[in-house]
Design a protein around this motif. Structure first.
Motif, short mmCIF file in Angstrom:
data_model
loop_
_atom_site.label_atom_id
_atom_site.label_comp_id
_atom_site.label_asym_id
_atom_site.label_seq_id
_atom_site.Cartn_x
_atom_site.Cartn_y
_atom_site.Cartn_z
N VAL A 48 45.67 -1.35 39.11
CA VAL A 48 46.22 -0.04 38.50
C VAL A 48 45.94 -0.21 36.83
N ILE A 49 45.90 -1.40 36.40
CA ILE A 49 45.86 -1.69 34.61
C ILE A 49 44.55 -1.19 34.22
N PHE A 50 43.54 -1.99 35.24
CA PHE A 50 42.00 -1.94 34.82
C PHE A 50 41.14 -0.75 35.33
N CYS A 51 41.89 -0.26 36.43
CA CYS A 51 40.84 0.78 37.04
C CYS A 51 41.67 2.12 37.21
N LEU A 52 42.80 2.31 37.58
CA LEU A 52 43.53 3.51 37.57
C LEU A 52 43.74 4.31 36.38
N ILE A 53 44.41 3.51 35.50
CA ILE A 53 44.91 4.15 34.09
C ILE A 53 43.49 4.79 33.36
N PRO A 54 42.49 4.02 33.05
CA PRO A 54 41.29 4.44 32.56
C PRO A 54 40.77 5.77 33.38
N ALA A 55 40.76 5.63 34.45
CA ALA A 55 40.22 6.72 35.40
C ALA A 55 41.14 8.19 34.96
N PHE A 56 42.23 7.95 34.95
CA PHE A 56 43.09 9.18 34.83
C PHE A 56 42.96 9.53 33.48
N PHE A 57 42.96 8.70 32.45
CA PHE A 57 42.62 9.31 31.01
C PHE A 57 41.16 9.90 30.96
N ILE A 58 40.26 9.26 31.57
CA ILE A 58 38.78 9.74 31.36
C ILE A 58 38.92 11.18 32.21
N ALA A 59 39.44 11.19 33.42
CA ALA A 59 39.68 12.51 34.05
C ALA A 59 40.46 13.46 33.23
N GLY A 60 41.17 12.99 32.79
CA GLY A 60 42.13 14.24 31.58
C GLY A 60 41.29 14.56 30.55
N ALA A 61 40.37 13.69 30.09
CA ALA A 61 39.55 14.01 28.84
C ALA A 61 38.43 14.54 29.37
N ILE A 62 37.80 14.68 30.33
CA ILE A 62 36.97 15.62 31.11
C ILE A 62 37.42 16.92 31.26
N GLY A 63 38.69 17.04 31.76
CA GLY A 63 39.46 18.44 32.20
C GLY A 63 39.66 19.12 30.85
N CYS A 64 39.95 18.28 29.56
CA CYS A 64 40.49 18.92 28.13
C CYS A 64 38.93 19.26 27.67
N PHE A 65 38.25 18.42 27.45
CA PHE A 65 37.28 18.34 26.29
C PHE A 65 35.76 19.07 26.78
N LEU A 66 35.71 18.99 27.88
CA LEU A 66 34.36 19.29 28.62
C LEU A 66 34.26 20.85 29.22
N ALA A 96 35.12 1.22 37.58
CA ALA A 96 34.80 0.70 38.98
C ALA A 96 34.66 1.54 39.82
N VAL A 97 33.54 1.40 40.71
CA VAL A 97 33.32 2.29 41.65
C VAL A 97 34.08 2.22 43.12
N CYS A 98 35.10 2.79 43.03
CA CYS A 98 36.07 2.53 44.33
C CYS A 98 36.73 4.26 44.38
N SER A 99 37.19 4.39 45.62
CA SER A 99 37.82 5.75 45.79
C SER A 99 39.04 6.13 44.63
N CYS A 100 39.48 5.09 44.28
CA CYS A 100 40.80 5.37 43.41
C CYS A 100 40.50 5.89 42.13
N THR A 101 39.24 5.35 41.57
CA THR A 101 39.02 5.91 40.26
C THR A 101 37.95 7.06 40.42
N VAL A 102 37.17 7.14 41.47
CA VAL A 102 36.31 8.35 41.58
C VAL A 102 36.98 9.54 41.88
N LEU A 103 38.17 9.61 42.78
CA LEU A 103 38.72 10.77 42.95
C LEU A 103 39.39 11.32 42.04
N PRO A 104 39.98 10.77 40.84
CA PRO A 104 40.57 11.67 39.72
C PRO A 104 39.50 12.32 39.06
N LEU A 105 38.40 11.51 38.80
CA LEU A 105 37.32 12.20 38.08
C LEU A 105 36.32 13.28 38.71
#
Length: 114
Positions: A48-66, A96-105
């Motif tokens: 959760v700390i090293f994969c999910l939280i960064p993935a959610f932040f990057i997904a949010g940034a993609i949604g807001c800034f792109l 990390a390439v797993c479903s947990c990080t790829v799905l939010p992106l």
């Protein structure tokens, strides 16, 4: 509702519980179970700390800034395959390439494209 069937199911569950509760189990088994639970707890916390939280932040940034146009220019059906693969490879290298990080992106990119 069939009360007789429900009572039988409850009694069966209670009997299974009693059998497992009074089952003589060596200490090695209990230590193995507790170590397995601790390992699962550690893995979930680290994941959760090293994969999910960064993935959610990057997904949010993609949604807001792109914008939709920028996503479609690099990843859309009219984009060059070489450019699309290069962008996806660079983007995938930081996560990390797993479903947990790829799905939010993917969800944020998919919502942008609509």
């Amino acid at each position: 509702m069939n009360w007789r069937r429900e009572v039988l199911n409850i009694l069966l569950g209670l009997a299974i519980f009693v059998v497992f509760y009074f089952l003589p189990v060596p200490d090695r088994f209990l230590k193995g179970v507790s170590e397995g639970v601790l390992l699962a707890h550690w893995y979930a916390r680290e994941h959760v700390i090293f994969c999910l939280i960064p993935a959610f932040f990057i997904a949010g940034a993609i949604g807001c800034f792109l914008s939709k146009e920028s996503v479609m220019r690099y990843l859309g059906p009219q984009a060059s395959k070489t450019l699309s693969y290069a962008v996806a490879s660079v983007a995938g290298a930081i996560l990390a390439v797993c479903s947990c990080t790829v799905l939010p992106l993917f969800a944020s990119i998919y919502l942008l494209s609509q």
